[in-house]
Design an enzyme around this catalytic site. Sequence first.
Site, short mmCIF file in Angstrom:
data_model
loop_
_atom_site.label_atom_id
_atom_site.label_comp_id
_atom_site.label_asym_id
_atom_site.label_seq_id
_atom_site.Cartn_x
_atom_site.Cartn_y
_atom_site.Cartn_z
N SER A 99 -14.97 25.98 -26.75
CA SER A 99 -14.92 24.46 -27.03
C SER A 99 -14.10 24.48 -28.39
CB SER A 99 -16.42 24.24 -27.89
OG SER A 99 -16.21 23.50 -28.95
N GLN A 102 -7.23 -1.91 4.53
CA GLN A 102 -5.82 -1.36 3.93
C GLN A 102 -6.59 -0.46 2.65
OE1 GLN A 102 -1.99 -2.89 3.44
NE2 GLN A 102 -2.41 -2.97 1.27
N TYR A 145 -9.15 -6.42 13.37
CA TYR A 145 -8.66 -5.73 12.21
C TYR A 145 -8.54 -6.78 10.94
CZ TYR A 145 -5.10 -4.20 8.61
OH TYR A 145 -4.59 -3.53 7.42
N ASN A 155 -1.86 -2.38 13.62
CA ASN A 155 -3.30 -2.28 13.69
C ASN A 155 -3.70 -0.81 14.53
OD1 ASN A 155 -3.16 -4.52 12.39
ND2 ASN A 155 -4.04 -5.82 13.88
N LYS A 187 -7.74 3.62 2.22
CA LYS A 187 -7.40 4.97 2.05
C LYS A 187 -7.64 5.39 0.66
CE LYS A 187 -4.22 3.11 5.06
NZ LYS A 187 -5.16 1.80 5.09
N ASN A 228 -17.95 27.32 -22.38
CA ASN A 228 -18.47 26.18 -21.56
C ASN A 228 -18.20 26.43 -20.05
OD1 ASN A 228 -19.46 25.11 -23.86
ND2 ASN A 228 -17.79 23.74 -24.27
N THR A 267 -40.14 26.88 -8.14
CA THR A 267 -40.46 25.53 -7.61
C THR A 267 -40.91 24.88 -8.94
OG1 THR A 267 -42.83 26.06 -7.50
CG2 THR A 267 -41.58 26.27 -5.48
N HIS A 268 -40.48 23.48 -8.88
CA HIS A 268 -40.56 22.71 -10.20
C HIS A 268 -39.74 23.46 -11.39
CE1 HIS A 268 -43.63 20.67 -7.97
NE2 HIS A 268 -44.03 21.93 -7.57
N SER A 306 0.72 -1.33 -0.11
CA SER A 306 -0.02 0.03 0.02
C SER A 306 0.89 1.46 0.02
CB SER A 306 -1.05 -0.05 1.14
OG SER A 306 -0.23 -0.14 2.40
N GLU A 358 -19.31 22.07 -14.21
CA GLU A 358 -19.78 20.79 -14.75
C GLU A 358 -18.75 19.86 -14.07
OE1 GLU A 358 -21.52 21.50 -19.32
OE2 GLU A 358 -19.13 21.58 -18.81
N LYS A 368 -18.70 28.88 -28.42
CA LYS A 368 -18.91 28.33 -27.18
C LYS A 368 -18.26 28.86 -25.88
CE LYS A 368 -20.99 24.69 -26.26
NZ LYS A 368 -21.25 23.24 -26.86
N1 ARG Z 1 -1.12 -1.31 5.81
C1 ARG Z 1 -1.97 -1.70 6.74
C2 ARG Z 1 -3.38 -0.97 6.50
O1 ARG Z 1 -3.39 -0.05 5.83
C3 ARG Z 1 -1.59 -1.55 8.14
C4 ARG Z 1 -1.85 -2.57 9.20
C5 ARG Z 1 -1.50 -3.87 8.78
N2 ARG Z 1 -1.61 -4.82 9.81
C6 ARG Z 1 -1.55 -6.17 9.51
N3 ARG Z 1 -1.77 -6.81 10.62
N4 ARG Z 1 -1.18 -6.51 8.34
O2 ARG Z 1 -4.36 -1.49 7.21
#
Ligand code: ARG
Length: 446
Positions: free
Chosen positions: A262, A307, A302, A95, A310, A270, A140-141, A8, A275, A268
Site C-alpha cells: 500500500s 460493427q 446485416y 458482409n 468487435k 494486497n 458451507t455458508h 472501425s 482483486e 499491507k
Molecule cells: N466494418 C464492417 C463491420 O465490421 C464490415 C461490414 C460492412 N458492411 C457494410 N455493408 N457496410 O461490420
Amino acid sequence: MKSDYTSSIKFDKRLYKQDIQGSIAHVNMLSKQSIIKEKEASQIVNGLMEIKIEIESGDFPWKDELEDIHMNIENRLFIKIGDVAGKLHTARSRNDQIALDLRMYVKDVIKDVFSALKLLRNSFIKISELNSRIILPGYTHLQRAQPVLFSHHMMAYFQMFNRDYQRFLETYKRVDVLPLGSGALAGVPYPIDRQSVAEELGFSSLTVNSMDAVSDRDFLLDFQSAASICMMHISRLSEELIIWNSEEFKFIEISEDYITGSSIMPQKRNPDFLELARGKTGRVYGGLISLLTIMKSLPLTYNRDMQEDKIPFFDTSDTLLSTLYVLADLIVNIKINSKNMILATDQGNILATDIADYLVNKGMPFREAHSIVSKLSSIASSKGKKFSELPLSSYKELSDLFDSDVLEINLEKSISSRDIPGGTSYNQVEESILNAKNLLEDEGYV
Ligand code: ARG
C-alpha cells in the site's frame, strides 16, 4: 470528422491477418473456377502478401477515412497493383468477408484459450500432488462444515475449468463454419467453389443459409458466454484465495509477484492481481450484455450495428487470456500454511457428522442420530471442549450405542471414510488426480 463516427479501423485492424488470408483463399478459388485469370490472381496474391509485410513492420499507411480493415487493405492493393485490384472483391461482399474474418479470429483465440486452460488445470494438478495429505475445513455458508483434503478442494476447481474447456470446445465447433460465398445476403451469381475455400482455410463445413450467415453473431455470443462463465469461476477462485490469504485465515501466502504494497500503510500486502481478476469479471459480463443488446432488435440481414461487436469481443478475449495466465502461475506459487489449516479444522465440532454416522452405522435412524449429536455439540460448546475431549460418560448419557471407539473418530478417519467416487478420501482424490492427468494428456487440439 464525420468519418470518425463510422470508422472501425482503430479496432478492426486486429483482423488484418485473417482478412488477408481469407482474401488469398478467395482469389485462389476465383482463378481455379476461371472467374478471374490466373495471372490476375497471382498479382493480387503477391500484392496482399506485400501488404501483410507492411502491416507487420509498421509501414502500412492506415487511413481512418477508409473506414475499416477491408477498405484499407483493398485501397492499398489498388495503389500497389492498379485496377486489377478491383477483381479481388468479385463474388464477395464486406458482409460475408467480416463474418469470415471474425470466425477465423475467434478460432485462433479459442486455441489460445485451450492452451491457457490447460496450463491452469495443470496448476491445480500440481498443487494437489504436492500437498496431497493436507487437511482443511470444508465450508458451507462459509461456516466450517466437514474436514476435506486440500487437494480435493483444488481438484474441485479443476472440474470447473474442465467444464470451461468443454464449453469452449463446443463453441469452437459452432465457429468452425465458413460463411464466405454468402455475398451481401443472397448468395453470389458466379460458379464459386465454397468447399475448396473451406478446405484452404481449415473450416469443417459451410453455412447453409446466406441470409443467416451474414447476420449471425451467435458464435461471438457463444464465446462471450463461455468467457463469462469462465470468468465467474475465476472470480470465485480469486475470492476464495483472497479470503485464505487474509490475516484472519492465514491459510495461504500469495507469492510476492502477485502482491502489491500500500502507498500509505507499510504493513499491507494486497492481493491486487486476484482483486483485479475478480473485478475484470464485470467487464467480461458487460461484453456479453453489450453484444446481446446490439443483436436483439436486428432484422435480417446485416446491419451496421454489428460493427460494434468487435469492441467487447476483443476486450473479452484479451481479458480472459491474460487472467488465465496470471492465475495459472499464481496457483503453483502459493505458499500453503498447512498448520493453520489443520488448526482451523481441529477447532469446534467439525466431526459432528462423523459421530452421527457412527450411530447410524450402529442401527440408529439418521434423524435421531442428528438430534443426539446436536445435544452433544451444545454440551461440548458450553464446556468449551471439542468432542474428543468429552468423557465417554457424556456420550453414554445420550445413547447406549456409544462405545469407547467413538473417541477414536478423528480427522484422518473422517477423510478416509468418504471412500466413494467423488468423495474426499485419500484414495479417491489420488485417483481423481490421475484421471485428470490422463485427461489433459489425451486432450487433442482441434
Ligand atoms: N466494418 C464492417 C463491420 O465490421 C464490415 C461490414 C460492412 N458492411 C457494410 N455493408 N457496410 O461490420
